[in-house]
Design an enzyme around this catalytic site. Sequence first.
Site, PDB file in Angstrom:
ATOM      1  CG  HIS A 356      80.937  -4.181 129.310  1.00  0.00           C
ATOM      2  ND1 HIS A 356      81.403  -5.463 129.115  1.00  0.00           N
ATOM      3  CD2 HIS A 356      82.026  -3.440 129.626  1.00  0.00           C
ATOM      4  CE1 HIS A 356      82.712  -5.497 129.297  1.00  0.00           C
ATOM      5  NE2 HIS A 356      83.115  -4.278 129.618  1.00  0.00           N
ATOM      6  CB  CYS A 375      84.862  -0.896 130.307  1.00  0.00           C
ATOM      7  SG  CYS A 375      84.919   0.425 129.064  1.00  0.00           S
TER       8      CYS A 375
END
Length: 469
Positions: A356, A375
């Site tokens: 992301h 992440c």
Amino acid sequence: MWPTAALALATTQQTGGRAEAGGWDGASRSALASALADRARHGLDRVSFAKIQDGASGEVLRAAALRYARALAQGMVDPTTLHDPFTLPQGKPDLEPALAEALASGKLGEWLASLAPQDDEYARLSQAYLDLRAQPQDSGAAQIGAGLLTVGDADARVSAIVEQLIMGEYLPADAALADNASPEGALPIYTQQIAAAVKALQRDYGIAADGIIGPDTLGVLNLGAGDRARAVAVALERRRWLERTPPATRIDVNTAAAQLSYYRDGVLVDTRRVVVGKPGTETPPLQSPIYRLVANPTWTVPKSIQNGELAHVGADYLQRHNMELRDGWIVQRSGPDNALGLVKFDMQNEHAIYLHDTAAPELFERSHRHRSHGCVRVEDALGFAQLLADDQKISEAWQAAQAGGEQQFVPLKTPIPVRLLYRNVFVDQDGKVAFRTDPYGWNTPIAKALGFSYPGKARLRSEDADIGP
């Protein structure tokens, strides 16, 4: 798979009775002994497989051959016992019938040699291990001698210190000592610029960030031939875990080095920095595909964060961070301050791991980028999303989704596999073997399984992680 007795009988028949049961004639015995004697090229020289003696039975030889074959084909260590999850595809050939065939055809040596990875990177790592193994293990060209060093000191050790700082990305690759020589021109000077880089290293390893090089800092900077050889042996082992032919079009994220590499049809077309999990919330070794781009994503805060870092926040905090409660979950609305930034690369896995954007791009300038909850934050994520959209011929749909301002999903025409790999020793774009630190401490059990002692080293500390995923 044939029963052992039938396999032995068949092998004896195929060799015309020239070999004992199991096919272990003199040539096969010699081939196994030769292969084991050459195991250092795989970093396995500290592992004892068998002592091949003239009187060794066929069963002893078979067991030794199979153990060595497994080490070459799959690794000495089962990575699923070290990592949960571990979903990277592994090569697991059926070795027992293959061994029987190699013995029957008189090609045991060739078969064993074919089991390890055959690519250029493995070959370069192998040669690096052999070269390092040949050097004195208690010293080496990179060894930095003891003694305090402060700003303004003229010292021969400064050159080696700068080399290590460049390798660790604490100094730019073009950092030079040409303007830093002492008046006599004989010794480089320990400058304020170098000290600032040392302070960054010290902060990462929990050492007082004073810029003074003392025993603790030298313990991090020093990477002698023995340390390097051990790290390369671990890197060879990690390579043996993986399938031999990765997807030609893929995204590889090196979580040890915090770097992303995008391959299209087997050609490297893009690299960029990433931020990955901090120690304690490590980014796991897994493979799963990106199947869609998410424009202007919202972020549903995981319960681990909601009940941890955000356990005592009130309505004012939620309002300031564009958050709200939805059915008991904290959700951050779309916008440039969203923890996911302006694009999310949705991946198909059950571990809530994905790539992301970020609202904190300054983290990409850090030397160690292990700051997240697991992440992967991508540098210039919008630029990377546009690159993928162009390759997938979905640029128009992607740009329209971005312009809408609300969360929208744009499927990829062809999912792109992402491999999250932990490689603190690897071959860089210039073909050189590059070394990084072991931020998660994941080398230790592998090194022990390979027969290395593993002295305690300073480990990365990342106590300033934010609340982002």
